[in-house]
Motif scaffolding. Sequence first.
Motif, PDB file in Angstrom:
ATOM      1  N   LEU A  62     -50.464 -31.556  -2.150  1.00  0.00           N
ATOM      2  CA  LEU A  62     -50.517 -32.794  -2.733  1.00  0.00           C
ATOM      3  C   LEU A  62     -50.138 -33.806  -1.619  1.00  0.00           C
ATOM      4  O   LEU A  62     -50.479 -35.022  -1.804  1.00  0.00           O
ATOM      5  CB  LEU A  62     -49.314 -32.850  -3.710  1.00  0.00           C
ATOM      6  CG  LEU A  62     -49.456 -32.124  -5.115  1.00  0.00           C
ATOM      7  CD1 LEU A  62     -48.472 -32.664  -6.110  1.00  0.00           C
ATOM      8  CD2 LEU A  62     -50.983 -32.268  -5.493  1.00  0.00           C
ATOM      9  N   ALA A  99     -53.660 -34.200  -6.809  1.00  0.00           N
ATOM     10  CA  ALA A  99     -52.800 -34.650  -7.970  1.00  0.00           C
ATOM     11  C   ALA A  99     -53.325 -35.150  -9.142  1.00  0.00           C
ATOM     12  O   ALA A  99     -53.036 -34.958 -10.107  1.00  0.00           O
ATOM     13  CB  ALA A  99     -51.742 -35.505  -7.239  1.00  0.00           C
ATOM     14  N   TYR A 109     -46.473 -35.832  -9.130  1.00  0.00           N
ATOM     15  CA  TYR A 109     -45.624 -35.495  -7.889  1.00  0.00           C
ATOM     16  C   TYR A 109     -44.203 -34.805  -8.064  1.00  0.00           C
ATOM     17  O   TYR A 109     -43.744 -34.053  -7.361  1.00  0.00           O
ATOM     18  CB  TYR A 109     -45.666 -36.696  -6.885  1.00  0.00           C
ATOM     19  CG  TYR A 109     -47.002 -36.961  -6.009  1.00  0.00           C
ATOM     20  CD1 TYR A 109     -47.253 -36.242  -4.721  1.00  0.00           C
ATOM     21  CD2 TYR A 109     -48.279 -37.506  -6.642  1.00  0.00           C
ATOM     22  CE1 TYR A 109     -48.217 -36.245  -4.103  1.00  0.00           C
ATOM     23  CE2 TYR A 109     -49.317 -37.591  -5.726  1.00  0.00           C
ATOM     24  CZ  TYR A 109     -49.311 -36.955  -4.435  1.00  0.00           C
ATOM     25  OH  TYR A 109     -50.470 -37.201  -4.028  1.00  0.00           O
ATOM     26  N   TRP A 161     -43.254 -31.144  -6.916  1.00  0.00           N
ATOM     27  CA  TRP A 161     -42.314 -31.189  -5.810  1.00  0.00           C
ATOM     28  C   TRP A 161     -40.697 -31.043  -6.430  1.00  0.00           C
ATOM     29  O   TRP A 161     -39.544 -30.801  -5.841  1.00  0.00           O
ATOM     30  CB  TRP A 161     -42.215 -32.698  -5.060  1.00  0.00           C
ATOM     31  CG  TRP A 161     -43.730 -32.519  -4.128  1.00  0.00           C
ATOM     32  CD1 TRP A 161     -44.154 -31.364  -3.841  1.00  0.00           C
ATOM     33  CD2 TRP A 161     -43.949 -33.511  -3.463  1.00  0.00           C
ATOM     34  NE1 TRP A 161     -45.302 -31.964  -3.180  1.00  0.00           N
ATOM     35  CE2 TRP A 161     -45.075 -33.117  -2.817  1.00  0.00           C
ATOM     36  CE3 TRP A 161     -43.706 -34.853  -3.253  1.00  0.00           C
ATOM     37  CZ2 TRP A 161     -45.945 -34.115  -2.067  1.00  0.00           C
ATOM     38  CZ3 TRP A 161     -44.419 -35.620  -2.340  1.00  0.00           C
ATOM     39  CH2 TRP A 161     -45.629 -35.087  -1.728  1.00  0.00           C
ATOM     40  N   ARG A 165     -43.554 -35.314   1.407  1.00  0.00           N
ATOM     41  CA  ARG A 165     -42.410 -34.580   0.523  1.00  0.00           C
ATOM     42  C   ARG A 165     -41.064 -35.226   1.530  1.00  0.00           C
ATOM     43  O   ARG A 165     -40.948 -35.282   2.644  1.00  0.00           O
ATOM     44  CB  ARG A 165     -42.329 -33.221   0.627  1.00  0.00           C
ATOM     45  CG  ARG A 165     -43.163 -32.573  -0.257  1.00  0.00           C
ATOM     46  CD  ARG A 165     -43.088 -31.068  -0.328  1.00  0.00           C
ATOM     47  NE  ARG A 165     -43.763 -30.462   0.444  1.00  0.00           N
ATOM     48  CZ  ARG A 165     -44.219 -29.213   0.692  1.00  0.00           C
ATOM     49  NH1 ARG A 165     -43.774 -28.320  -0.088  1.00  0.00           N
ATOM     50  NH2 ARG A 165     -45.036 -28.786   1.667  1.00  0.00           N
TER      51      ARG A 165
END
Lengths: 228, 228
Positions: free
Chosen positions: A144, A150, A167, A171, A226
């Motif tokens: 991603l 995604a 997302y 995550w 991230r």
Amino acid sequence: MDDVAVTVDVVLATVLDDTLTVLLVQRGVEPFVGRWALPGGFVLPDEGLDAAAMRELTEETGIDIEDGGHLEQLRTYGAPGRDPRGRVVSVAYVALVPRLPAPVSGTDASGARFWPVDRLGRARLAFDHARIVADGVERIRAKLEYTTLAVTFVDEPFSIPDLRHVYEAVWGVMLDPGNFSRKVLGTPGFVVPTGNRAPIGAPGGGRRPVLYRRGPAAALHPPILRPA
Amino acid sequence: MDDVAVTVDVVLATVLDDTLTVLLVQRGVEPFVGRWALPGGFVLPDEGLDAAAMRELTEETGIDIEDGGHLEQLRTYGAPGRDPRGRVVSVAYVALVPRLPAPVSGTDASGARFWPVDRLGRARLAFDHARIVADGVERIRAKLEYTTLAVTFVDEPFSIPDLRHVYEAVWGVMLDPGNFSRKVLGTPGFVVPTGNRAPIGAPGGGRRPVLYRRGPAAALHPPILRPA
DNA sequence: TCAATAGTGTCTGTCAGACAGTATGTG
DNA sequence: CACATACTGTCTGACAGACACTATTGA
């Protein structure tokens, strides 16, 4: 020299209720009867690996990856002893699909359901499938960041907040709505506007978001990283 | 169901004369006699995949990956028809080693040499090995960005310019010496200083660089990105 | 009206890349 | 001396993250 069997196993992932989930089937035959496992099975003599993965997925769960999904090879697991029936080398795949019709059980499986990835401690997976799922989930999380994958988790048309929820689910973090919106729209080819807005009547109130479709871009420059 | 054979093939890479090279062996048996191919062979019944890769590498080239090298699985190639002998699924590996003693030919190979990756058009590789090499090279190039793997290409002790030459060779670009030095030294655990400098007498003159050993870090935060 | 959400504006700290300048070596 | 290389200093532009602010909707 060739008493080695080759199988494929598929980590099929989707986002359900803002949670990343993977599809598991309950085994109906030995070994590991009754335990949960990845859909998969033996590769046929004249069949490519990708084709085998798609066939097994359809046979065991009724799911067809073709419409809006994504399938890619993960890695191969071949430790001696990983299958009590003998030497079995398994080529694992990762598949991503949008929200799905309920999976159907196939001939070799007595049940199929999606499991939230953070609830897998309960599942007691067969073989080394817990490890394969963990590797697959990490692959998805990483991809991603620097691909547009995604969008394969959402149905068209979708809004930027829909994409943000993907997302956040994958995550397990919260993202800043404003910064996320700017980031996605600033990446050419990630999404293309439909010209419409979400219909009136959504729960919770608030401004109606603009709707988009999947764009042609595959890579993400710069990536969406991230949070640390 | 199991007339499928499983092999391993290894893309062994090193940097020679500031050029990224891969090891190929000339086949001594059918099929593809005389053609260049990756070192590899059939997995034994009670042998793990990683172990098979290391064994085949040693058998065919005399190279032992253990001292300072790195081995990781690349991906698996299983298209029907990729091997004229029948259905063969190959698990490919990538190996990185520092400069090496000359490889020795093994029993199944009539020769072995390192080929610069940008001269492989000449080599007419056997099977689908050209594709495997290309995938392996791309994996190596990508991994230099966000791991410390570059240090497996150099002998200890090494200087920052030595490390920079690795990046330049693998990526085929020139990097700014000052910025590169700052970047490497600013990543904790990438390299550890020995306290020494390079001996007097290096060709070309110039200030003697400080010498380092490999550090404990594996990941690189932030990454060293390839120039656009 | 209030509360919630979408999206824009703006600021700040970090970092990559360009490049000047200094230190240290060979010939 | 000239020249090459190692490394540090410094500037600039891009970008991430924090957050204020406006716009738009439901209740």
